[in-house]
Design a protein around this motif. Structure first.
Motif, short mmCIF file in Angstrom:
data_model
loop_
_atom_site.label_atom_id
_atom_site.label_comp_id
_atom_site.label_asym_id
_atom_site.label_seq_id
_atom_site.Cartn_x
_atom_site.Cartn_y
_atom_site.Cartn_z
N ASP A 304 25.73 -41.98 104.19
CA ASP A 304 26.60 -42.85 104.98
C ASP A 304 27.44 -42.87 104.12
OD1 ASP A 304 28.53 -43.16 107.06
OD2 ASP A 304 26.67 -45.63 106.47
N ALA A 305 28.78 -42.03 104.10
CA ALA A 305 29.56 -42.66 103.36
C ALA A 305 31.08 -42.23 104.36
CB ALA A 305 30.08 -40.88 102.34
N TRP A 306 31.29 -44.41 104.45
CA TRP A 306 32.58 -44.70 105.35
C TRP A 306 31.94 -43.79 106.58
CZ3 TRP A 306 34.08 -42.42 100.21
CH2 TRP A 306 34.22 -44.19 99.03
N ILE A 307 33.08 -42.89 106.77
CA ILE A 307 33.31 -42.33 108.25
C ILE A 307 32.42 -41.09 108.57
CG2 ILE A 307 35.28 -43.29 109.17
CD1 ILE A 307 36.94 -40.61 108.80
N LEU A 308 31.94 -40.81 107.55
CA LEU A 308 30.77 -39.37 107.43
C LEU A 308 29.54 -39.50 106.46
CD1 LEU A 308 31.38 -36.25 107.06
CD2 LEU A 308 31.07 -36.76 104.67
N GLU A 309 28.54 -39.05 108.46
CA GLU A 309 27.51 -39.21 107.79
C GLU A 309 27.21 -38.33 107.26
OE1 GLU A 309 23.38 -41.26 110.24
OE2 GLU A 309 25.25 -42.06 111.13
N LEU A 310 26.12 -38.13 106.59
CA LEU A 310 25.72 -36.67 106.48
C LEU A 310 23.85 -36.55 106.75
CD1 LEU A 310 27.34 -35.18 103.26
CD2 LEU A 310 27.82 -34.55 105.40
N LYS A 311 23.23 -35.84 106.88
CA LYS A 311 21.50 -36.10 106.99
C LYS A 311 21.27 -34.66 105.81
CE LYS A 311 21.00 -37.72 111.36
NZ LYS A 311 19.82 -38.16 111.40
N LEU A 312 20.35 -35.12 104.75
CA LEU A 312 19.95 -33.86 104.28
C LEU A 312 18.72 -33.05 104.36
CD1 LEU A 312 21.93 -35.81 101.97
CD2 LEU A 312 20.78 -35.23 99.96
N PHE A 313 17.51 -34.14 105.11
CA PHE A 313 16.64 -33.26 105.38
C PHE A 313 16.14 -33.51 106.87
CE2 PHE A 313 16.49 -34.72 100.93
CZ PHE A 313 15.93 -33.20 100.74
N THR A 314 15.54 -32.67 107.67
CA THR A 314 15.34 -33.15 109.09
C THR A 314 14.84 -34.12 109.39
OG1 THR A 314 13.62 -31.82 108.86
CG2 THR A 314 15.41 -30.85 109.28
N GLU A 315 14.61 -35.06 109.76
CA GLU A 315 13.66 -35.93 110.45
C GLU A 315 12.15 -35.71 110.09
OE1 GLU A 315 14.83 -38.92 111.12
OE2 GLU A 315 16.39 -38.44 110.68
N GLU A 316 11.48 -34.68 110.79
CA GLU A 316 10.44 -34.03 110.42
C GLU A 316 10.18 -34.04 109.68
OE1 GLU A 316 6.89 -31.85 109.08
OE2 GLU A 316 8.70 -31.11 108.82
N GLU A 317 10.93 -33.39 108.11
CA GLU A 317 11.30 -33.35 106.48
C GLU A 317 10.70 -35.27 106.15
OE1 GLU A 317 12.83 -28.92 105.79
OE2 GLU A 317 14.56 -31.24 106.19
N LYS A 318 11.73 -35.41 106.65
CA LYS A 318 12.20 -36.98 105.64
C LYS A 318 10.61 -37.76 106.42
CE LYS A 318 14.96 -39.46 107.63
NZ LYS A 318 16.68 -39.81 107.70
N ASN A 319 10.52 -37.20 107.25
CA ASN A 319 9.05 -38.70 107.74
C ASN A 319 8.14 -38.13 106.40
OD1 ASN A 319 10.19 -40.28 109.51
ND2 ASN A 319 10.37 -39.44 111.15
N ALA A 320 7.57 -36.94 106.47
CA ALA A 320 7.02 -36.39 105.71
C ALA A 320 6.57 -37.03 104.74
CB ALA A 320 6.31 -35.05 106.48
N LEU A 321 7.42 -36.49 104.07
CA LEU A 321 7.41 -37.03 102.57
C LEU A 321 8.13 -38.63 102.70
CD1 LEU A 321 10.77 -34.24 101.31
CD2 LEU A 321 7.72 -34.59 101.07
N LYS A 322 7.89 -39.14 103.30
CA LYS A 322 8.56 -40.65 102.93
C LYS A 322 6.37 -41.34 103.76
CE LYS A 322 13.20 -42.24 103.50
NZ LYS A 322 13.06 -43.00 102.15
N LEU A 323 5.74 -40.87 104.45
CA LEU A 323 4.37 -40.92 104.65
C LEU A 323 3.67 -41.06 103.60
CD1 LEU A 323 2.93 -42.36 107.26
CD2 LEU A 323 2.36 -39.98 107.86
N PHE A 324 3.48 -39.44 102.74
CA PHE A 324 2.96 -39.07 102.40
C PHE A 324 2.93 -40.04 101.07
CE2 PHE A 324 0.93 -36.20 98.60
CZ PHE A 324 -0.57 -35.78 99.50
N GLN A 325 3.97 -40.07 100.01
CA GLN A 325 4.22 -40.93 99.52
C GLN A 325 3.53 -42.69 99.66
OE1 GLN A 325 7.72 -41.26 97.15
NE2 GLN A 325 7.50 -43.16 96.02
N VAL A 326 3.18 -42.38 100.56
CA VAL A 326 2.41 -44.05 100.68
C VAL A 326 1.43 -44.28 101.40
CG1 VAL A 326 4.96 -45.83 101.55
CG2 VAL A 326 3.69 -44.99 102.92
N LEU A 327 0.99 -43.46 101.87
CA LEU A 327 -0.32 -42.72 102.57
C LEU A 327 -1.22 -42.47 101.17
CD1 LEU A 327 -1.73 -42.89 105.02
CD2 LEU A 327 -2.05 -40.46 104.34
#
Length: 940
Positions: A304-327
């Motif tokens: 989130d750079a001021w007025i520019l918001e960039l999505k690096l990963f899909t929601e599925e990829e982001k949730n999968a990686l974050k979930l697997f680390q805590v799990l």
């Protein structure tokens, strides 16, 4: 007689079975959410598993870690530059109170040791192999969660862990292991069966590691457990494994997208973990908001750079990686019990190892930068695709964090106690490096053998307390290849690994490869052959000597590489490649890159950065910087910076070269040798040429401490143009010798730094020293005091150019980037640098004998400070004099852009004087290295 032996056997078997029975602890809790008081009734059923009778027991009272400033927890928080506990109010802190302990209805005497340890005196000896029962009643004042994320928050939610009495463990020799709570999650306890009941709080829902049945919460083989109580039911989310045998609870809210993704992801991820480690010895996993925060998969969030918001990963990829680390963290943490301070690397390494395997399996093509290189477009051009960093795979992130520390010699041995690792090394060494190492062993053994070994080890030790020796013996006994080197020559040493491919030679029946093993590492290594960027052959070898010659199968290859895919955590992988054909055979191709990038080890890279600076004489200095410095530090660095001076129409610029040696042992962290040259203007149409030789010796630094100190030895040669017809003095051409001892201790409360310098030329010798101290007496308020002392040992100069400055610094060594170094009037003459005497008011004289001065700053309100300077000085043929000044400091950007408004001084009441605005001083100090040093404080 046989009956007698039978009785002995039965007695012996009963003792053994009794000694192997798990400890049991029962709790009954009553929570008052208004006063944040937790009343606890606790029953201990403990077995003396030591080899001796005991007359005393040690019990941890970790709630007292929150009781004030004189605790280990506060010390650690201050090291991390977090002052919330230090500056907290009494009602925000926590402690244990009204403790009563009894045995068989008899009250026991106890002593509180170092706040967190209860030394309990038993009424009679506790015979080895037998069990005792203790009863404890006490209250816990629950702290605010701003200190460690355990406690209560503004929404009156409670996350409880480490607030209950916990029996201390014993080592192999029967010595009590006493552990301070430091918020590292490294506290160890014996596996225990837990039962808990709680007075009903109708307005609260509860989640926990414990499994609930009929309002009774139970857990088996528990080291510690957590309770999360919330008045918001949506902050607890429930899921189950595919076979319904494992319940997973989340102690934080999930949005609708996360809920859908988690429902789909959890069965696969749990099955993946079970395939690698076997089933858990419990029926419940709880993931708290603190775990989510501390085990966050970094680098996949949206930008989130001021007025520019960039999505690096899909929601599925982001949730999968974050979930697997805590799990993975929670799953592995509950498999078996280890001493998390000494053997932390076993679990942490397995966590990051299985994360690498998960990415290999489900996201093999996922890039470290995600979709950003393809999404970011400027005028139809995708600039990020020209960076090597855009091509890196996700699992290469572990390599770069390790290399970032190793290249600066801040890495530590894997077996270093967890509380002695710096914050960054707790991630980079205990987790990343160990995870890479396990991945390397997996590849070395082949055929998923390492996975099978780990799963069998976990199944055999499920719910048990294990030591490094158990892990070591199991792998050494059952692995198909020798792993002695890993435990005996790797985990307990800091020696960095570095192989170098030297030469390839064609023989009749093989390709002869000559390598150098540049460290003491004696483990296996891999050589791979590539054709058209595809691996077509690989072989494993051992490294018993420094010079290694191996025979590799012949083939049609383009490139030979050692340690392909960075299996080994090498210090330098830039010398791992050799070409087999073409102009660059036995060498590297050259590559010119715009802007710095992650280094590509296959190329000899030259980075080019546009540069622009300004001073009053050159005006804009516009040019290019050619250098070899990638985003990771290299030992050998060079730099060439030609610039065009718009103010003179002439060329200017500079160059430098240096080499840094990183001794693995001894007094010094780093030894740097270098030289530099600079050519610019110091006055209208007047140039200076400076060339320097220098050596910097940095003493070894304790990674958890802030102290840095060392020596600088330098020789500067200055050659300045002088105006035509001006009288010649000593200040046109001179050689300057410097010897400096420096130190810095940027502690959060008491910050200090200083230096002592001896300086010499053909016509003067001087000694000067400065000491700076800053005391933080409130969260955003600091009192600063500086002392400067300087004296000439000899002074034969025929000008005042080399004198000690009072209000201005002549900077005859040309080390400062001044906007107008020769100005005596105008705005640029008002630039201020805190150096030498450091007075802000404009005193129009210098010092040629000695001076002692002090500078004080006191905050008064937000961006405003009061300052005062005072000093005593002596000039040649004059009596000592006293001067002072006072005024107001405005910190527009603290430490970078500040203004000084003088009020009262030895000159008089300055606001009443003519042209007062000309007396206002300013500092402008944009220094990237200073910003980086400021940001890294608290990490290493």
């Amino acid at each position: 007689m046989s009956k007698f032996y039978l009785v002995l056997v039965l007695i012996w078997m009963s003792i053994i079975s009794l000694s192997q029975e798990k400890d049991r602890i029962s709790y009954h809790l009553n929570l008052n959410p208004t006063t944040n008081i937790l009343t606890v009734y606790q029953t201990f059923e403990l077995t003396n598993s030591s080899q001796q009778d005991l007359e005393e027991i040690y019990i941890h009272a970790w709630a007292n870690a929150y009781s004030g400033r004189l605790t280990r927890l506060n010390e650690i928080k201050l090291q991390d530059r977090k002052g919330a506990l230090h500056f907290s109010e009494k009602e925000e802190r926590g402690h244990l109170q009204y403790l009563v302990i009894s045995q068989n209805s008899n009250l026991l005497s106890y002593e509180i040791v170092e706040r967190e340890f209860v030394k309990l005196n038993l009424s009679e000896p506790w015979v080895k192999g037998t069990r005792i029962q203790l009863l404890a009643n006490y209250e816990v004042k629950i702290p605010k969660d701003v200190f460690t994320k355990y406690g209560y928050n503004e929404q009156q939610e409670f996350l409880l862990k480490y607030f209950f009495l916990q029996p201390a463990t014993q080592d192999e020799k029967g010595k009590w292991v006493l552990q301070h709570y430091q918020d590292f999650e490294e506290l160890s306890a014996n596996p225990t069966n837990v039962q808990l009941t709680m007075d009903q709080l109708d307005e609260y829902d509860m989640a926990s590691d414990l499994f609930e049945e009929n309002k009774i919460w139970r857990g088996e083989n528990m080291e510690h457990f957590r309770l999360f109580l919330t008045p918001k039911p949506e902050n607890i989310q429930h899921f189950k494994s595919a076979d319904q045998n494992l319940q997973i609870e989340f102690g934080y809210a999930l949005d609708s997208i996360q809920k859908d993704h988690y429902a789909q992801l959890l069965p696969k991820q749990l099955q993946f973990l079970e395939d690698h480690f076997g089933p858990l010895p419990m029926r419940k996993l709880f993931i708290s908001s603190k775990t989510k925060r501390e085990q966050d998969f970094l680098g996949v969030d949206d930008l989130d750079a001021w007025i520019l918001e960039l999505k690096l990963f899909t929601e599925e990829e982001k949730n999968a990686l974050k979930l697997f680390q805590v799990l993975a963290y929670e799953y592995i943490d509950h498999l078996f019990v280890v001493n998390k301070n000494q053997d932390h690397w076993i679990k942490n390494g397995l966590q990051y190892y299985v994360m690498m395997k998960y990415v290999d399996h489900y996201y093999p093509t996922l890039k470290l930068a995600g979709q950003l290189p393809d999404k970011l477009s400027v005028l139809g051009i995708k600039p990020l695709n020209y960076f090597h960093a855009s091509k890196l795979k996700m699992n290469e992130r572990y390599k770069f964090l390790y290399l970032y520390l190793a290249r600066q010699n801040y890495d530590q041995p894997i077996e270093t106690d967890f509380d002695e690792l710096s914050n960054l090394n707790q991630i980079a060494i205990s987790g990343f490096k160990t995870g890479i190492s396990f991945y390397y062993i997996d590849q070395y053994l082949g055929g998923n053998e390492f996975d099978h070994l780990i799963k069998n080890f976990s199944n055999q030790n499920r719910g048990k307390r294990i030591q490094k020796s158990d892990f070591q013996q199991f792998l050494q006994q059952y692995a198909s290849k020798d792993l002695d080197w890993f435990f005996e020559d790797y985990v307990d040493k800091k020696d960095k690994i570095n192989f170098k491919l030297v030469k390839l030679t064609d023989a009749e029946d093989s390709l002869q490869i000559h390598l150098k093993n540049q460290t003491e590492f004696q483990g296996p290594f891999q050589i791979s052959a590539f054709r058209n960027e595809m691996e077509v052959e690989r072989q494993w070898y051992v490294s018993p000597t420094k010079d290694i010659n191996v025979n590799f199968p012949k083939g049609d290859y383009d490139k030979i590489e050692v340690n392909s895919n960075y299996l080994l955590p090498e210090f330098n992988d830039r010398d791992n490649f050799l070409r087999t054909k073409g102009l660059f055979k036995n060498g590297k191709k050259w590559q010119l890159k715009l802007y710095s990038d992650i280094e590509n080890p296959e190329y000899s890279q030259i980075f080019v950065n546009p540069q622009i600076r300004w001073n009053n004489y050159d005006k804009f200095l516009i040019g290019m910087r050619f250098h070899n410095q990638s985003l990771l530090t290299r030992p050998f660095e060079w730099n060439l910076s030609p610039k065009f001076s718009t103010g003179t129409g002439k060329l200017a610029g500079g160059a430098s070269v240096s080499n840094t040696f990183m001794p693995q042992h001894g007094w010094f962290q780093a030894i740097k040798l270098g030289g530099s040259m600079k050519y610019e203007h110091y006055d209208q149409d007047l140039t200076y040429l400076k060339w320097s030789l220098y050596s910097t010796l940095n003493f070894r630094k304790n990674p958890r401490e802030t102290l840095s100190h060392g020596f600088i030895f330098a020789y500067d040669n200055l050659d300045k143009e002088v105006p035509q017809f001006e009288t010649q003095t000593h200040e046109e051409k001179y050689g300057l010798w410097n010897a400096t001892y420096f130190y810095s201790r940027p502690d959060y409360i008491h910050e200090s730094h200083g230096s002592v310098t001896y300086q010499m030329t053909n016509f003067f010798q001087k000694v000067m020293g400065e000491f700076y101290y800053r005391w933080r007496f409130a969260t955003k308020k600091q009192l600063g005091v500086r002392l400067f002392v300087g004296t000439f040992l000899e002074n034969q100069s025929n000008s005042d150019y080399f004198n000690f400055g009072v209000s201005h610094v002549s900077d005859y060594s040309f080390n400062l980037n001044l906007l107008g170094r020769s100005e005596s009037s105008g705005v640029l003459s008002q630039e201020y640098v805190l150096a030498e005497s450091g007075f802000k008011s404009k005193f129009d004289f210098t010092i040629n004998r000695w001076i002692v001065s002090t500078n004080v700053e006191l905050p008064i309100w937000k961006l405003f400070d009061l300052y005062a300077d005072a000093g005593v000085f002596k000039n040649r043929l004059q009596n000592p004099e006293f001067i002072y000044d006072t005024g107001l400091k405005i910190k527009v950007i603290p430490d970078f852009l500040e203004f000084y408004l003088p009020i009262q001084s030895s000159l008089g009441f300055e606001p009443s004087m003519d042209n007062y605005w000309e007396r206002i001083r300013f500092t402008f100090n944009f220094n990237l290295s200073s910003i980086i040093n400021h940001l890294r404080r608290g990490w290493y």
